[in-house]
Scaffold this active site. Structure first.
Site, mmCIF file in Angstrom:
data_model
loop_
_atom_site.group_PDB
_atom_site.id
_atom_site.type_symbol
_atom_site.label_atom_id
_atom_site.label_comp_id
_atom_site.label_asym_id
_atom_site.label_seq_id
_atom_site.Cartn_x
_atom_site.Cartn_y
_atom_site.Cartn_z
ATOM 1 N N PRO A 355 -28.607 -64.505 35.080
ATOM 2 C CA PRO A 355 -28.608 -63.233 34.340
ATOM 3 C C PRO A 355 -29.513 -62.237 35.074
ATOM 4 C CG PRO A 355 -29.722 -64.981 33.080
ATOM 5 C CD PRO A 355 -29.363 -65.568 34.401
ATOM 6 N N ASP A 531 -34.213 -62.953 37.943
ATOM 7 C CA ASP A 531 -33.494 -63.891 37.079
ATOM 8 C C ASP A 531 -34.186 -63.850 35.712
ATOM 9 O OD1 ASP A 531 -32.562 -66.111 35.728
ATOM 10 O OD2 ASP A 531 -32.551 -67.409 37.503
ATOM 11 N N HIS A 532 -33.491 -63.308 34.758
ATOM 12 C CA HIS A 532 -34.140 -63.077 33.456
ATOM 13 C C HIS A 532 -34.399 -64.386 32.702
ATOM 14 C CE1 HIS A 532 -35.805 -60.719 30.394
ATOM 15 N NE2 HIS A 532 -34.851 -59.811 30.208
ATOM 16 N N ARG A 533 -33.889 -65.477 33.216
ATOM 17 C CA ARG A 533 -34.238 -66.766 32.588
ATOM 18 C C ARG A 533 -35.665 -67.154 32.959
ATOM 19 N NH1 ARG A 533 -29.939 -70.571 35.214
ATOM 20 N NH2 ARG A 533 -30.875 -69.479 36.968
#
Ligand code: CAO
Length: 559
Positions: A355, A531-533
């Site tokens: 994401p 990476d929004h994780r």
């Protein structure tokens, strides 16, 4: 138990057919009517059934053999309740409808070309319009269309296949009863056809007419000189037919418009396993797909899914269907370079798995640029050019040390975060062969001159295809600088399993308000994709803020 010959049954008039697949192996137990091998005539591929139940003891035919009625293709040991005598076995097989499909495939030709041609509807200057109907289908009804072999506007010869239909037992091509030009196609893939159904409209050339000569000329592949308008009509068809087979792998992205050559047993197997035949490269004669190809494809796909590597066609996302571009203008197909293919896969894998969010920031590099330019003479002495890149490397290494949540990889399978105690940074290098990302190790421990020399050396090696695999591995973070080229901002794709990448655009003079007045300042646009994780938005804003502070006052890089 008695051994009996497995013979080719009555082929319904077809003299010789080609063995395109051996379905059974020695030692296999078969039931009566189980398919033994697949043969193919010009018009249909057909499975020949076992004459009885038993065990296969010998196979004497091989793929590519031409066989005719009565030829022995193998031996079998009849089981307790199967087989019977040689003769009865063969007789039985002769009665099988699937064996007769070949006959009908041929007979159908005569029927359609001689008897079932509908009467002309309209004659005009050497051509007439016809609606082509489905001929007799060997008693089959409601047979689904699995492939449409022509496109509207195609110029075709009599006997060219129009559509392919598939019954439980055989795949058959319905040939064109006429030479001419394909008009409106009245059926779609999946439609169920029976004798007499309307297939398509055609403009048919009358015998001896002027236009006929033109069409036949255009449809004759060996014709050297073609009229321009006919040439453009023919192009899409030629392009489809000459689409080069993908090299090197059993599984390839589908080639739009390419015909699938596979027998009914293979089609059935592919359906059962959920394999798209259009993606499978056939290893049989003339590129025909055989069962082994389907198995190899499925094994390959499973392996890729398990390893999380290979051709990413999207996690269950339907692939992009390409049109036949040659219908819009001239095209040329060429193989992707290895680097381009690898980059395409990496980008897609990252895009589908990560994401992405991009954080933007402008760094004031007015003072940094003054300092950098002041190093020009020193650089000439050392033989090293000081570009903005070493400053960016140093600033990123410092930011990674300050915000270690950027120096991680995610192991989702084990539900772990891998924290790295080293700071290696990749630099994207634009090369004539494609994008390459060499890695500078321990950036935090190196000085600006060392970084300038190393990045220039690695970029040169990348452009000269001299990078070793180890020089492209182990990065924690990547910088992709388009500043030497132009642009105001972009959204780079994270180089997974890293969790962030810094995009750098071209520095530009901008008016910056200092509280009292606007000052002309050299501003460097930064685009941090992450990476929004692994990283939250606040940390991303912190990271770009740290970077802009470090680049705004490079003395802080020493702290
Ligand atoms: N703003 C303005 N000017 C810049 C700049 C920036 N952000 N970055 C570099 N420049 C200037 C340099 O100072 C140099 O100018 P001078 O010759 O006047 O000193 C000129 O642009 C060319 O620099 P360079 O490209 O040779 O060197 P670099 O160290 O800045 O970059 C490298 C090296 C390898 C990163 C670069 O050559 C490159 O290949 N960039 C493309 C990377 C890429 O393709 N990324 C896309 C990946 S995603 O598709």
């Amino acid at each position: 138990m008695s051994e009996q010959e497995i013979k080719i049954p009555d082929l319904g008039g077809a003299d010789e057919v080609e063995v395109i697949e051996i379905i059974v192996s020695v030692g296999d137990s078969v039931e009566e009517e189980d398919p033994i091998l697949t043969v193919e005539s010009d018009k249909a591929s057909v499975e020949l059934p076992s004459p009885g139940a038993g065990k296969i003891t010998r196979i004497t035919a091989k793929v590519g053999d031409k066989v005719k009625e009565g030829d022995v293709v193998g031996m079998m040991e009849a089981g307790a309740d199967g087989g019977g005598s040689d003769d009865s076995g063969s007789d039985e097989a002769e009665e099988k409808p699937e064996a007769k499909a070949v006959e009908k495939g041929e007979a159908k030709q005569e029927e359609t070309s001689e008897e079932s041609k509908p009467a002309p509807k309209q004659a005009s200057g050497g051509s007439r319009k016809e609606t082509v109907k489905v001929p007799a289908l060997d008693g089959f009804e409601n047979v689904p269309v699995i492939e449409i072999n022509v496109s509207e506007g195609d110029t075709i010869k009599a006997e060219d296949p129009l559509v392919t239909v598939e019954s439980d037992k055989a795949t058959m091509e319905i040939p064109s009863p006429y030479a001419g030009k394909v008009g409106k196609i009245l059926v779609s893939e999946g439609d169920k056809l029976s004798e007499g159904d309307e297939l398509l409209e055609m403009t048919v050339q009358e015998d001896g007419g002027d236009e006929e000569a033109t069409v036949e000329e255009a449809s004759d592949e060996s014709a050297k000189e073609k009229k321009p308008e006919q040439e453009s009509e023919e192009k899409p068809r030629q392009a489809v037919e000459s689409t080069p087979e993908p090299q090197g792998a059993t599984y390839e992205p589908p080639t739009p418009g390419a015909k699938v050559h596979a027998g009914p047993a293979v089609r059935k197997l592919a359906r059962e396993l959920g394999a798209d035949l259009a993606r499978i490269r056939g290893s049989g004669p003339k590129g025909r797909i055989i069962k082994d190809d389907v198995h190899a494809y499925v094994r390959g796909q499973l392996k890729q899914a398990q390893q999380g590597s290979g051709v990413a066609t999207g996690s269950g996302i339907p692939g992009v269907k390409l049109p036949d571009f040659s219908q819009f203008g001239e095209v040329k197909r060429e193989a992707m370079s290895r680097i381009m293919f690898a980059t395409a896969n990496n980008m897609q894998r990252s895009w589908l798995n990560v994401p992405h969010v991009t954080q933007f920031e402008d760094a004031d590099i007015t003072d940094m640029e003054d300092f950098r330019k002041a190093q020009k003479a020193a650089g000439e002495k050392k033989g090293v050019k000081m570009t903005p890149l070493p400053f960016l490397l140093k600033a990123c290494a410092t930011a990674l040390a300050e915000l270690p949540q950027f120096n991680v990889s995610l192991d989702m399978e084990r539900k772990e975060v891998v924290r790295k105690k080293y700071i290696h940074i990749g630099i994207a290098v634009d090369t004539p062969n494609g994008l390459m990302v060499p890695v500078i190790r321990d950036v935090d421990k190196k000085g600006l001159w060392e970084l300038a020399a190393e990045s220039a050396e690695l970029a040169q090696k990348a452009r000269g295809k001299q990078l070793k695999p180890a020089e492209m591995q182990g990065a924690c973070f990547t910088i992709t600088s388009l500043g030497g080229i132009g642009g105001t901002a972009f959204t780079p794709i994270v180089n997974t399993p890293e969790v962030a990448i810094l995009g750098v655009s071209k520095a530009a003079m901008k008016p910056v308000w200092d509280g009292k007045e606007f000052q002309p300042r050299l501003m460097l646009p930064l685009s941090l994709s992450y990476d929004h994780r692994a990283v939250n938005g606040a940390d991303a804003a912190r990271f770009t803020t740290v970077l802009s502070q470090l680049l705004g006052d490079i003395r802080t890089l020493l702290l």
